[in-house]
Design a protein around this motif. Structure first.
Motif, PDB file in Angstrom:
ATOM      1  N   GLY A  13       0.810  -1.211   0.000  1.00 33.23           N
ATOM      2  CA  GLY A  13       0.000   0.000   0.000  1.00 33.23           C
ATOM      3  C   GLY A  13       0.839   1.254   0.000  1.00 33.23           C
ATOM      4  O   GLY A  13       0.430   2.284  -0.572  1.00 33.23           O
ATOM      5  N   GLN A  14       2.011   1.213   0.621  1.00 35.48           N
ATOM      6  CA  GLN A  14       2.900   2.373   0.623  1.00 35.48           C
ATOM      7  C   GLN A  14       3.458   2.670  -0.764  1.00 35.48           C
ATOM      8  O   GLN A  14       3.934   3.776  -1.020  1.00 35.48           O
ATOM      9  CB  GLN A  14       4.038   2.140   1.623  1.00 35.48           C
ATOM     10  N   GLN A  15       3.391   1.680  -1.649  1.00 33.75           N
ATOM     11  CA  GLN A  15       3.833   1.865  -3.037  1.00 33.75           C
ATOM     12  C   GLN A  15       2.682   1.530  -3.994  1.00 33.75           C
ATOM     13  O   GLN A  15       2.880   0.929  -5.051  1.00 33.75           O
ATOM     14  CB  GLN A  15       5.027   0.973  -3.332  1.00 33.75           C
ATOM     15  N   ALA A  16       1.474   1.945  -3.619  1.00 31.71           N
ATOM     16  CA  ALA A  16       0.273   1.519  -4.333  1.00 31.71           C
ATOM     17  C   ALA A  16       0.323   1.854  -5.823  1.00 31.71           C
ATOM     18  O   ALA A  16      -0.027   1.022  -6.664  1.00 31.71           O
ATOM     19  CB  ALA A  16      -0.964   2.153  -3.694  1.00 31.71           C
ATOM     20  N   GLU A  17       0.748   3.056  -6.170  1.00 31.66           N
ATOM     21  CA  GLU A  17       0.750   3.425  -7.584  1.00 31.66           C
ATOM     22  C   GLU A  17       1.741   2.575  -8.375  1.00 31.66           C
ATOM     23  O   GLU A  17       1.446   2.134  -9.501  1.00 31.66           O
ATOM     24  CB  GLU A  17       1.065   4.898  -7.768  1.00 31.66           C
ATOM     25  N   ALA A  18       2.901   2.319  -7.790  1.00 33.22           N
ATOM     26  CA  ALA A  18       3.895   1.481  -8.476  1.00 33.22           C
ATOM     27  C   ALA A  18       3.368   0.056  -8.654  1.00 33.22           C
ATOM     28  O   ALA A  18       3.586  -0.574  -9.702  1.00 33.22           O
ATOM     29  CB  ALA A  18       5.199   1.471  -7.678  1.00 33.22           C
ATOM     30  N   VAL A  19       2.672  -0.461  -7.646  1.00 33.75           N
ATOM     31  CA  VAL A  19       2.076  -1.791  -7.753  1.00 33.75           C
ATOM     32  C   VAL A  19       1.056  -1.812  -8.893  1.00 33.75           C
ATOM     33  O   VAL A  19       1.024  -2.741  -9.705  1.00 33.75           O
ATOM     34  CB  VAL A  19       1.410  -2.199  -6.422  1.00 33.75           C
ATOM     35  N   CYS A  20       0.228  -0.780  -8.956  1.00 32.67           N
ATOM     36  CA  CYS A  20      -0.795  -0.719 -10.007  1.00 32.67           C
ATOM     37  C   CYS A  20      -0.170  -0.623 -11.388  1.00 32.67           C
ATOM     38  O   CYS A  20      -0.646  -1.258 -12.338  1.00 32.67           O
ATOM     39  CB  CYS A  20      -1.715   0.472  -9.764  1.00 32.67           C
ATOM     40  N   ARG A  21       0.882   0.161 -11.507  1.00 32.71           N
ATOM     41  CA  ARG A  21       1.537   0.292 -12.820  1.00 32.71           C
ATOM     42  C   ARG A  21       2.151  -1.036 -13.268  1.00 32.71           C
ATOM     43  O   ARG A  21       2.199  -1.327 -14.464  1.00 32.71           O
ATOM     44  CB  ARG A  21       2.603   1.389 -12.777  1.00 32.71           C
ATOM     45  N   ARG A  22       2.571  -1.852 -12.312  1.00 36.53           N
ATOM     46  CA  ARG A  22       3.164  -3.145 -12.664  1.00 36.53           C
ATOM     47  C   ARG A  22       2.083  -4.186 -12.954  1.00 36.53           C
ATOM     48  O   ARG A  22       2.140  -4.866 -13.983  1.00 36.53           O
ATOM     49  CB  ARG A  22       4.037  -3.632 -11.496  1.00 36.53           C
ATOM     50  N   TYR A  23       1.110  -4.313 -12.052  1.00 31.80           N
ATOM     51  CA  TYR A  23       0.168  -5.435 -12.138  1.00 31.80           C
ATOM     52  C   TYR A  23      -1.197  -5.072 -12.728  1.00 31.80           C
ATOM     53  O   TYR A  23      -1.948  -5.973 -13.122  1.00 31.80           O
ATOM     54  CB  TYR A  23      -0.027  -6.047 -10.750  1.00 31.80           C
ATOM     55  N   LEU A  24      -1.494  -3.782 -12.796  1.00 32.37           N
ATOM     56  CA  LEU A  24      -2.750  -3.333 -13.406  1.00 32.37           C
ATOM     57  C   LEU A  24      -2.436  -2.330 -14.511  1.00 32.37           C
ATOM     58  O   LEU A  24      -2.980  -1.225 -14.569  1.00 32.37           O
ATOM     59  CB  LEU A  24      -3.660  -2.700 -12.340  1.00 32.37           C
ATOM     60  N   SER A  25      -1.560  -2.747 -15.410  1.00 29.29           N
ATOM     61  CA  SER A  25      -1.053  -1.846 -16.453  1.00 29.29           C
ATOM     62  C   SER A  25      -2.121  -1.421 -17.453  1.00 29.29           C
ATOM     63  O   SER A  25      -1.934  -0.451 -18.196  1.00 29.29           O
ATOM     64  CB  SER A  25       0.102  -2.525 -17.202  1.00 29.29           C
ATOM     65  N   ALA A  26      -3.253  -2.132 -17.503  1.00 29.45           N
ATOM     66  CA  ALA A  26      -4.324  -1.765 -18.430  1.00 29.45           C
ATOM     67  C   ALA A  26      -5.136  -0.571 -17.927  1.00 29.45           C
ATOM     68  O   ALA A  26      -5.989  -0.058 -18.648  1.00 29.45           O
ATOM     69  CB  ALA A  26      -5.263  -2.949 -18.660  1.00 29.45           C
TER      70      ALA A  26
END
Length: 350
Positions: A13-26
């Motif tokens: 959660g502290q890196q939520a945007e980075a996680v989303c860019r990696r795993y929810l790239s669509a």
């Protein structure tokens, strides 16, 4: 060292945007949220991930507005990567976070509460809970434009300003305002929901206020035997297919309990209250309506319930109301119901 699922989820959660860019790239960022179709990285806007901690909750929490599913970023990793065991999910999360891999912990798939499956009764309950009363909304305008002025006692209807709509599994998710109807069982327990997507530009003679999409009406949840209810049934009740159809009839029988089964097949299968003694069947004038009517008459006779058919002059009662007006609909209905019921249920509309 991050040994627990809670610790991993918090770090992600502290890196939520980075996680989303990696795993929810669509998906893409919009304000403080990441928008995407679902946790499996489908293109669309149905699911939103909170990117920053706020009064609404911690960063990394997500919810799918269409299906009602929700969870944290560990769930995102599991779904987007197609993983099953928690060990594999945790290993992937630690790799992303550049953390050492400790001893394996128990399988998380058995202990975590799953999100509500798409189209389930739980998803329907969450959708209805996320909606708002219809007063001074597009739903109220939509119904009034269809000639329906009797809007008392319709807590089973709500308004959602941005209900997600996906034409098919291969299309992007769209957002449209919608009328949300609660489908309930005889005890009033919500088992499903019906969505009518609406045109934000208002009423026109082509769509009658519904959104200009292929399927502006869809139901979800457990529907068989249940219905959208207006009033509590006692000894007398009217039943028909469409919400607008029954609300139109209710304009001239304002105190009669009514149910909308949402389709001819579901109308034929509605469950009867134990108190019911007389059933009015609001028939749609088409072959499916005739079939549902015949089935209901047979079932009512077996149950010892008197069945009386009320027929429209055109296709359904909303068409009658729209084309003929309320006075003509009242007169036509009065001669089709029992005299005692005309005195009892029409007095408010006289």
């Amino acid at each position: 060292m991050a040994n627990s699922s809670h610790d991993l989820a918090q770090r992600l959660g502290q890196q939520a945007e980075a996680v989303c860019r990696r795993y929810l790239s669509a998906g893409r960022r919009q304000g403080s949220y990441w928008l995407v179709g679902d946790a499996r990285n489908t293109p669309g806007r149905s699911m939103f991930v909170r990117l920053k901690e706020s009064v609404r909750g911690p960063a990394g929490k997500w919810r799918d507005a269409q299906s009602g599913e929700h969870g944290d970023l560990l769930d995102v990793i599991r779904e987007s990567c197609g993983l099953v065991k928690f060990k594999d999910v945790a290993d992937e999360a630690r790799s992303f976070l550049s953390l050492p891999h400790p001893e394996p912990e128990p399988d998380r798939t058995e202990s975590r509460q799953p999100g509500a499956p798409s189209g389930s009764p739980e998803a329907a309950r969450r959708l209805f809970a996320m909606s708002q009363p219809i007063e001074r909304t597009l739903v109220e305008a939509y119904l009034r434009n269809r000639g329906i002025a009797a809007l008392h006692g319709i807590g089973s209807l709500r308004f959602h300003p941005g209900c997600y709509y996906r034409p098919d599994d291969h299309s992007p998710t769209e957002t449209w305002p919608a009328m949300i109807a609660a489908v309930t069982d005889l005890s009033g327990h919500l088992t499903g929901a019906h969505r009518t997507w609406l045109d934000p530009d208002g009423f026109n003679e082509t769509t009658f206020g519904k959104a200009p999409i292929d399927t502006p009406r869809r139901a979800m949840g457990d529907l068989l035997g249940h219905a959208v209810r207006f009033g509590v049934a006692g000894e007398v009740m009217a039943a028909g297919e469409g919400i607008e159809t029954m609300l139109s009839l209710r304009c001239v029988l304002p105190s009669m309990p009514m149910v909308a089964a949402l389709s001819a097949a579901h109308l034929a299968a509605i469950l009867f209250p134990d108190t019911l003694r007389r059933l009015y069947i609001a028939r749609d004038d088409d072959p499916a309506g005739d079939s549902a009517m015949a089935t209901l008459i047979d079932r009512a006779q077996v149950a010892g319930i008197e069945a009386i058919v009320i027929s429209p002059r055109f296709g359904d009662f909303n068409e009658d109301l729209h084309l003929l007006g309320i006075d003509a609909l009242r007169s036509a209905s009065r001669v089709q119901i029992a005299a005692q019921d005309a005195a009892r249920f029409m007095e408010l509309a006289a």
